[in-house]
Design a protein around this motif. Structure first.
Motif, PDB file in Angstrom:
ATOM      1  N   ASN A  19     -65.582  29.247  64.484  1.00 25.47           N
ATOM      2  CA  ASN A  19     -66.423  30.418  64.223  1.00 25.47           C
ATOM      3  C   ASN A  19     -67.675  30.459  65.091  1.00 25.47           C
ATOM      4  O   ASN A  19     -68.232  31.531  65.322  1.00 25.47           O
ATOM      5  N   GLN A  20     -68.129  29.302  65.582  1.00 26.02           N
ATOM      6  CA  GLN A  20     -69.293  29.266  66.474  1.00 26.02           C
ATOM      7  C   GLN A  20     -68.958  29.764  67.875  1.00 26.02           C
ATOM      8  O   GLN A  20     -69.847  30.023  68.669  1.00 26.02           O
ATOM      9  N   GLY A  21     -67.676  29.893  68.181  1.00 22.21           N
ATOM     10  CA  GLY A  21     -67.267  30.408  69.480  1.00 22.21           C
ATOM     11  C   GLY A  21     -67.394  29.416  70.612  1.00 22.21           C
ATOM     12  O   GLY A  21     -67.503  29.806  71.771  1.00 22.21           O
ATOM     13  N   ILE A  22     -67.355  28.131  70.298  1.00 18.91           N
ATOM     14  CA  ILE A  22     -67.421  27.102  71.339  1.00 18.91           C
ATOM     15  C   ILE A  22     -66.160  27.191  72.194  1.00 18.91           C
ATOM     16  O   ILE A  22     -65.056  27.239  71.674  1.00 18.91           O
ATOM     17  N   THR A  23     -66.341  27.235  73.519  1.00 22.17           N
ATOM     18  CA  THR A  23     -65.202  27.274  74.433  1.00 22.17           C
ATOM     19  C   THR A  23     -65.329  26.139  75.443  1.00 22.17           C
ATOM     20  O   THR A  23     -66.419  25.628  75.698  1.00 22.17           O
ATOM     21  N   GLY A  24     -64.190  25.768  75.997  1.00 20.51           N
ATOM     22  CA  GLY A  24     -64.193  24.691  76.981  1.00 20.51           C
ATOM     23  C   GLY A  24     -63.052  24.845  77.963  1.00 20.51           C
ATOM     24  O   GLY A  24     -62.157  25.664  77.777  1.00 20.51           O
ATOM     25  N   ILE A  25     -63.098  24.027  79.000  1.00 20.66           N
ATOM     26  CA  ILE A  25     -62.041  24.007  79.999  1.00 20.66           C
ATOM     27  C   ILE A  25     -61.429  22.608  80.025  1.00 20.66           C
ATOM     28  O   ILE A  25     -62.146  21.609  80.003  1.00 20.66           O
ATOM     29  N   VAL A  26     -60.111  22.551  80.026  1.00 25.39           N
ATOM     30  CA  VAL A  26     -59.397  21.274  80.049  1.00 25.39           C
ATOM     31  C   VAL A  26     -59.567  20.653  81.431  1.00 25.39           C
ATOM     32  O   VAL A  26     -59.291  21.296  82.445  1.00 25.39           O
ATOM     33  N   ILE A  27     -60.051  19.394  81.470  1.00 25.98           N
ATOM     34  CA  ILE A  27     -60.325  18.738  82.760  1.00 25.98           C
ATOM     35  C   ILE A  27     -59.467  17.504  82.976  1.00 25.98           C
ATOM     36  O   ILE A  27     -59.782  16.679  83.833  1.00 25.98           O
ATOM     37  N   SER A  28     -58.386  17.347  82.210  1.00 28.36           N
ATOM     38  CA  SER A  28     -57.464  16.237  82.429  1.00 28.36           C
ATOM     39  C   SER A  28     -56.059  16.679  82.063  1.00 28.36           C
ATOM     40  O   SER A  28     -55.878  17.689  81.373  1.00 28.36           O
ATOM     41  N   MET A  29     -55.105  15.928  82.506  1.00 28.36           N
ATOM     42  CA  MET A  29     -53.743  16.125  82.047  1.00 28.36           C
ATOM     43  C   MET A  29     -53.638  15.462  80.675  1.00 28.36           C
ATOM     44  O   MET A  29     -54.415  14.559  80.363  1.00 28.36           O
ATOM     45  N   PRO A  30     -52.695  15.877  79.823  1.00 22.55           N
ATOM     46  CA  PRO A  30     -52.540  15.254  78.508  1.00 22.55           C
ATOM     47  C   PRO A  30     -52.230  13.760  78.625  1.00 22.55           C
ATOM     48  O   PRO A  30     -51.539  13.325  79.542  1.00 22.55           O
ATOM     49  N   TYR A  31     -52.772  12.981  77.685  1.00 22.34           N
ATOM     50  CA  TYR A  31     -52.513  11.546  77.617  1.00 22.34           C
ATOM     51  C   TYR A  31     -52.612  11.089  76.171  1.00 22.34           C
ATOM     52  O   TYR A  31     -53.038  11.854  75.296  1.00 22.34           O
ATOM     53  N   SER A  32     -52.199   9.858  75.895  1.00 25.68           N
ATOM     54  CA  SER A  32     -52.243   9.312  74.542  1.00 25.68           C
ATOM     55  C   SER A  32     -53.283   8.216  74.464  1.00 25.68           C
ATOM     56  O   SER A  32     -53.481   7.465  75.415  1.00 25.68           O
ATOM     57  N   LEU A  33     -53.928   8.108  73.313  1.00 24.25           N
ATOM     58  CA  LEU A  33     -54.845   7.002  73.051  1.00 24.25           C
ATOM     59  C   LEU A  33     -54.049   5.888  72.367  1.00 24.25           C
ATOM     60  O   LEU A  33     -52.979   5.552  72.818  1.00 24.25           O
ATOM     61  N   ASP A  34     -54.544   5.366  71.280  1.00 19.91           N
ATOM     62  CA  ASP A  34     -53.857   4.282  70.575  1.00 19.91           C
ATOM     63  C   ASP A  34     -52.758   4.765  69.648  1.00 19.91           C
ATOM     64  O   ASP A  34     -52.114   3.967  68.996  1.00 19.91           O
ATOM     65  N   SER A  35     -52.560   6.041  69.587  1.00 18.17           N
ATOM     66  CA  SER A  35     -51.545   6.585  68.690  1.00 18.17           C
ATOM     67  C   SER A  35     -50.541   7.396  69.489  1.00 18.17           C
ATOM     68  O   SER A  35     -50.589   7.443  70.704  1.00 18.17           O
ATOM     69  N   GLU A  36     -49.670   8.045  68.777  1.00 19.10           N
ATOM     70  CA  GLU A  36     -48.678   8.890  69.436  1.00 19.10           C
ATOM     71  C   GLU A  36     -49.201  10.302  69.670  1.00 19.10           C
ATOM     72  O   GLU A  36     -48.525  11.131  70.257  1.00 19.10           O
ATOM     73  N   LEU A  37     -50.410  10.591  69.187  1.00 19.24           N
ATOM     74  CA  LEU A  37     -50.974  11.925  69.338  1.00 19.24           C
ATOM     75  C   LEU A  37     -51.508  12.137  70.750  1.00 19.24           C
ATOM     76  O   LEU A  37     -52.085  11.236  71.344  1.00 19.24           O
ATOM     77  N   THR A  38     -51.326  13.333  71.268  1.00 18.37           N
ATOM     78  CA  THR A  38     -51.729  13.667  72.626  1.00 18.37           C
ATOM     79  C   THR A  38     -53.138  14.245  72.628  1.00 18.37           C
ATOM     80  O   THR A  38     -53.489  15.060  71.773  1.00 18.37           O
ATOM     81  N   VAL A  39     -53.918  13.844  73.622  1.00 17.39           N
ATOM     82  CA  VAL A  39     -55.284  14.334  73.782  1.00 17.39           C
ATOM     83  C   VAL A  39     -55.484  14.825  75.209  1.00 17.39           C
ATOM     84  O   VAL A  39     -54.702  14.516  76.107  1.00 17.39           O
ATOM     85  N   VAL A  40     -56.546  15.613  75.401  1.00 17.04           N
ATOM     86  CA  VAL A  40     -56.995  16.019  76.726  1.00 17.04           C
ATOM     87  C   VAL A  40     -58.514  15.917  76.753  1.00 17.04           C
ATOM     88  O   VAL A  40     -59.171  15.952  75.713  1.00 17.04           O
ATOM     89  N   ASP A  41     -59.068  15.776  77.942  1.00 17.84           N
ATOM     90  CA  ASP A  41     -60.519  15.804  78.105  1.00 17.84           C
ATOM     91  C   ASP A  41     -60.931  17.259  78.299  1.00 17.84           C
ATOM     92  O   ASP A  41     -60.281  18.008  79.036  1.00 17.84           O
ATOM     93  N   VAL A  42     -62.016  17.642  77.614  1.00 13.63           N
ATOM     94  CA  VAL A  42     -62.478  19.024  77.670  1.00 13.63           C
ATOM     95  C   VAL A  42     -63.962  19.037  78.018  1.00 13.63           C
ATOM     96  O   VAL A  42     -64.749  18.261  77.484  1.00 13.63           O
ATOM     97  N   PHE A  43     -64.335  19.931  78.939  1.00 13.55           N
ATOM     98  CA  PHE A  43     -65.734  20.182  79.254  1.00 13.55           C
ATOM     99  C   PHE A  43     -66.137  21.409  78.456  1.00 13.55           C
ATOM    100  O   PHE A  43     -65.674  22.526  78.727  1.00 13.55           O
ATOM    101  N   TRP A  44     -66.984  21.208  77.430  1.00 11.18           N
ATOM    102  CA  TRP A  44     -67.380  22.275  76.515  1.00 11.18           C
ATOM    103  C   TRP A  44     -68.594  23.029  77.033  1.00 11.18           C
ATOM    104  O   TRP A  44     -69.380  22.498  77.810  1.00 11.18           O
ATOM    105  N   ASP A  45     -68.776  24.259  76.543  1.00 11.56           N
ATOM    106  CA  ASP A  45     -69.883  25.104  76.981  1.00 11.56           C
ATOM    107  C   ASP A  45     -71.214  24.735  76.338  1.00 11.56           C
ATOM    108  O   ASP A  45     -72.240  25.297  76.676  1.00 11.56           O
TER     109      ASP A  45
END
Length: 74
Positions: A19-45
């Motif tokens: 609801n705050q309208g925070i937007t960002g741009i993805v700055i990495s390809m998807p990768y996994s941390l210590d789990s099976e869940l996928t993450v990406v690095d984001v540069f937020w506004d």
């Protein structure tokens, strides 16, 4: 989720951030941390308190908690 996509938080589970309208741009390809869940690095506004890097604007976020801002992704 690809490098360069414009994203925001999904309403669930991040209703306040969505609801705050925070937007960002993805700055990495998807990768996994210590789990099976996928993450990406984001540069937020705006700074994110959870940022663990040199910049308070950059965080990793779970891809399933982000959504594309329609019409921007290529």
């Amino acid at each position: 989720m690809k490098f360069g996509y414009l994203v925001r938080y999904k309403k669930f589970p991040h209703e306040k951030l969505h609801n705050q309208g925070i937007t960002g741009i993805v700055i990495s390809m998807p990768y996994s941390l210590d789990s099976e869940l996928t993450v990406v690095d984001v540069f937020w506004d705006r700074p994110r308190l959870s940022a663990e890097r040199e910049s308070p604007f950059v965080t990793w976020d779970y891809t399933d908690e982000l959504e594309y801002i329609e019409g921007i992704a290529t």
